[in-house]
Each structure stands twice: as C-alpha cells, then as structure tokens.
Design an enzyme around this catalytic site. Structure first.
Site, PDB file in Angstrom:
ATOM      1  N   ASP A  44       0.571  -0.669  -0.073  1.00  0.00           N
ATOM      2  CA  ASP A  44      -0.359  -0.080   0.459  1.00  0.00           C
ATOM      3  C   ASP A  44       0.912   1.165   0.281  1.00  0.00           C
ATOM      4  O   ASP A  44       0.349   2.335   0.091  1.00  0.00           O
ATOM      5  CB  ASP A  44      -1.132   0.224   1.263  1.00  0.00           C
ATOM      6  CG  ASP A  44      -0.010   0.107   2.387  1.00  0.00           C
ATOM      7  OD1 ASP A  44       0.905   0.161   2.729  1.00  0.00           O
ATOM      8  OD2 ASP A  44      -1.346   0.062   3.702  1.00  0.00           O
ATOM      9  N   ASP A  71      -1.117  -6.882   0.153  1.00  0.00           N
ATOM     10  CA  ASP A  71      -0.929  -5.507   0.860  1.00  0.00           C
ATOM     11  C   ASP A  71      -2.253  -5.404   1.168  1.00  0.00           C
ATOM     12  O   ASP A  71      -2.995  -5.156   0.634  1.00  0.00           O
ATOM     13  CB  ASP A  71      -0.153  -4.921   0.908  1.00  0.00           C
ATOM     14  CG  ASP A  71       0.223  -3.944   2.582  1.00  0.00           C
ATOM     15  OD1 ASP A  71       0.120  -4.621   3.028  1.00  0.00           O
ATOM     16  OD2 ASP A  71       0.863  -3.065   2.103  1.00  0.00           O
ATOM     17  N   LYS A 115      -0.621  -9.405   3.744  1.00  0.00           N
ATOM     18  CA  LYS A 115      -0.437  -8.793   4.941  1.00  0.00           C
ATOM     19  C   LYS A 115      -1.071  -8.091   5.369  1.00  0.00           C
ATOM     20  O   LYS A 115      -1.395  -7.188   4.533  1.00  0.00           O
ATOM     21  CB  LYS A 115       1.066  -8.679   4.581  1.00  0.00           C
ATOM     22  CG  LYS A 115       1.701  -7.831   5.411  1.00  0.00           C
ATOM     23  CD  LYS A 115       2.836  -7.208   4.550  1.00  0.00           C
ATOM     24  CE  LYS A 115       3.238  -6.002   4.082  1.00  0.00           C
ATOM     25  NZ  LYS A 115       2.616  -4.961   5.024  1.00  0.00           N
ATOM     26  N   GLU A 149      -1.691  -5.738   8.865  1.00  0.00           N
ATOM     27  CA  GLU A 149      -0.936  -4.817   9.983  1.00  0.00           C
ATOM     28  C   GLU A 149      -1.272  -5.224  10.988  1.00  0.00           C
ATOM     29  O   GLU A 149      -2.370  -4.663  11.876  1.00  0.00           O
ATOM     30  CB  GLU A 149      -0.834  -3.451  10.238  1.00  0.00           C
ATOM     31  CG  GLU A 149       0.240  -3.116   8.381  1.00  0.00           C
ATOM     32  CD  GLU A 149       0.177  -2.139   8.347  1.00  0.00           C
ATOM     33  OE1 GLU A 149      -0.096  -1.275   8.930  1.00  0.00           O
ATOM     34  OE2 GLU A 149       0.781  -0.675   7.229  1.00  0.00           O
ATOM     35  N   GLU A 209       8.898  -3.826  11.142  1.00  0.00           N
ATOM     36  CA  GLU A 209       9.141  -2.807  10.290  1.00  0.00           C
ATOM     37  C   GLU A 209       9.583  -1.936  11.780  1.00  0.00           C
ATOM     38  O   GLU A 209       8.597  -2.160  12.542  1.00  0.00           O
ATOM     39  CB  GLU A 209       7.188  -2.290   9.798  1.00  0.00           C
ATOM     40  CG  GLU A 209       8.682  -1.003   8.836  1.00  0.00           C
ATOM     41  CD  GLU A 209       7.580  -0.695   7.814  1.00  0.00           C
ATOM     42  OE1 GLU A 209       6.516  -1.166   7.897  1.00  0.00           O
ATOM     43  OE2 GLU A 209       7.449   0.599   7.690  1.00  0.00           O
TER      44      GLU A 209
END
Ligand code: KIV
Length: 294
Positions: free
Chosen positions: A48, A87, A117, A119, A186
């Site tokens: 993204d 993403d 993926k 978050e 990250e």
C-alpha cells in the site's frame, strides 16, 4: 498456471531452515514485475506504499481495495514464479473478520496472490485466526504499522524498551498461534528481530529491522533512487534512477525543441506514387459541395 520453479511458502520455510536469505521488493506494475522475475527476486509485495510513492499521498491510508487488487493482478501476470504478497489496505480487515476474509479472498482468487499481509498486534488475533480458518494465508506485519501512524504519532522505531520488546515478542508468538504463515517486522531493533526470528519456525521478513531476519524487503522507489529527496540512512540505493530519468526527459524536451526528433527513421512515409497522386489532386482547382476532391 504455476511454473515448475514457483516459489511457495514451503520454499520459504526451507530457505529459513537452511539459512538462505529471502529477497523481497515492493512491486506495483506488470513491467517491473517482469524485470524482478528475470532478476530472480524471491518475493514481490504489492504494497500500500503505492499510495505514497506512486500517487503522492502523505500516508498509505488512501489506498483502496479495488485499486490494489488491480495492481496485484498485473504483478501476478508479470512474475508467475515469485511468491506474491497482497497488502491489505487501511480498513479492509480492521472492521470485522468477515470483511477481512472477503477482501483477502479478492487478492487470492481474483489476483492470484500467494498470501495477504495485514498490520497487526494482539488485538487482531481473532481476525488472523478467522482468516487462517478460512484458508487465507496471512503474513502478520508487526512493529511499526504505517496504517496506525496517526495513532502512534509518527514513524518511530517500535520495541525499544525491554517492556515494549517483550510485548512485541509475545505478539509475534500470538500471530504464530493464530495461524499466520509468515511475519514481517518493520522498524524493530536488530536484537529484538533476532529473538523473534530465532524463536519461530515462520519465515520472518524485515524492513529496517537488522540483518538477522530470514529475508529483507525494501520499497522499490527507495532502492532505485526514484522519487527524489535524500534517502534515509536505513535505505541502501542500488541505482540513481532520478538522475537517469531527469536526464532522459531533458534530452527529449531538447530534441523536440531543436527539431532533432523525430527524424525520417522515426516516421512513416507514403508510397511515392500515391504521394504524387495526392499532390496532383490537391493542385486541382475545387472540391464538390460535400468537400470531396474530384
Ligand atoms: O506497503 C509496503 O510497502 C509495506 C512495506 C513497508 C513493508 O508494507
């Protein structure tokens, strides 16, 4: 159709076991995906970050599901052998597990991705569990979560204190327990990334998280020097595309202004007999009422 050399999650697990590192780059289009396939990049992330590096937004939040799935389709067509990660954009999975499953299904069924993926932290364990139960392969992105940037208050390294690091290590374990098939860290200190990588069988991909992860992902525009500005210390540039491209654009503008482009080599000519015929007809005095030549 998957080719014989297709990289799957089994390949990535084997690579971890054998200590052979995994290369991953963000990719947003067909032409670049073909180049990455040719170069042998193991995994492509349709990230993204497209909203920032290609659309010019300040954050990744404006990325939409429909737009990113279209990009993922193109990347999948260009790199049939690489391990392809879609993403999931802001609010495509946070609202409820049902929405997460349906949206993830678009990456899997429409685009042909190998996993999605998200978050996450411990608050989304139930969502990851529901997705895994629905046969969605999930890569859990931990540490700095750019979609939470307003809540965090900026792009900051995560897990710097012993207490924060423990929480992160626990979160990683919870994601493994929930059925995630890989982790992405990250902006996590190298020491913390090393502990997480050693304590799980899942392949762990890092970005600004030190050398101990099983693989590394980098944002395409950062590593290519494409987009201007000074790169942060954490970015290693492998090309200076900015200079190459600005040079090419300047040369084109100058050629057009000087009349050096196009030449005969870049043009198409008429058959000489047809041209003569045209000139003769043009020289004839008049056209009829409909504007047709005699
Ligand atoms: O979207 C993206 O490019 C990412 C990377 C920063 C890992 O999530």
């Amino acid at each position: 159709m998957a080719s014989g050399n297709k990289i799957t999650i089994s390949t990535l697990r084997t690579r971890k076991r054998e200590g052979r590192k995994i290369s991953m780059l963000t990719c947003y289009d067909y032409a670049t995906a073909r180049l990455m396939e040719e170069a042998g990049i193991d995994s492509l992330l349709v990230g993204d970050t497209y909203a920032e590096v290609c659309l010019g937004h300040a954050t990744t939040l404006p990325m939409t599901m429909d737009h990113i799935v279209t990009l993922a389709e193109a990347v999948c067509r260009g790199a049939p052998s690489a391990y392809l990660v879609g993403d999931m954009p802001y609010l495509s999975y946070q609202v409820c597990p049902e929405e997460a499953i349906r949206n993830a299904g678009l990456f899997m069924a429409r685009a042909g991705c190998d996993c999605v993926k998200v978050e996450v932290d411990r608050r989304l364990v139930k969502t990851v569990e529901a997705m895994a139960t629905a046969t969605i392969p999930v890569m859990a992105h931990l540490g700095l979560k750019p979609q939470s940037i307003q809540a965090i208050g900026g792009y900051k390294v995560q897990g710097k204190t012993a207490a924060d690091a423990r929480r992160l290590i626990e979160d990683a374990k919870m994601m493994e327990g929930a059925g995630a098939i890989a982790l992405l860290l990250e902006a996590v200190p190298s020491e913390v990334a090393a502990i997480i990588t050693e304590s799980t069988e899942l392949p762990v991909i890092g970005i600004v998280s030190g050398p101990h992860c099983d693989g590394q992902v980098v944002v395409l525009h950062d590593m290519l020097g494409y987009g201007g500005g000074h790169p942060p210390r954490s970015v290693k540039q492998y090309a200076k595309l900015h200079d190459v491209l600005v040079g090419a654009f300047r040369a084109f503008a100058k050629d057009v202004s000087d009349g050096a482009f196009p030449t005969d080599q870049h043009s198409v000519a008429m058959d000489p007999a047809e041209y003569q015929e045209l000139r003769r007809a043009m020289a004839a005095p008049t056209t009829d009422a409909k504007g047709m030549l005699p």
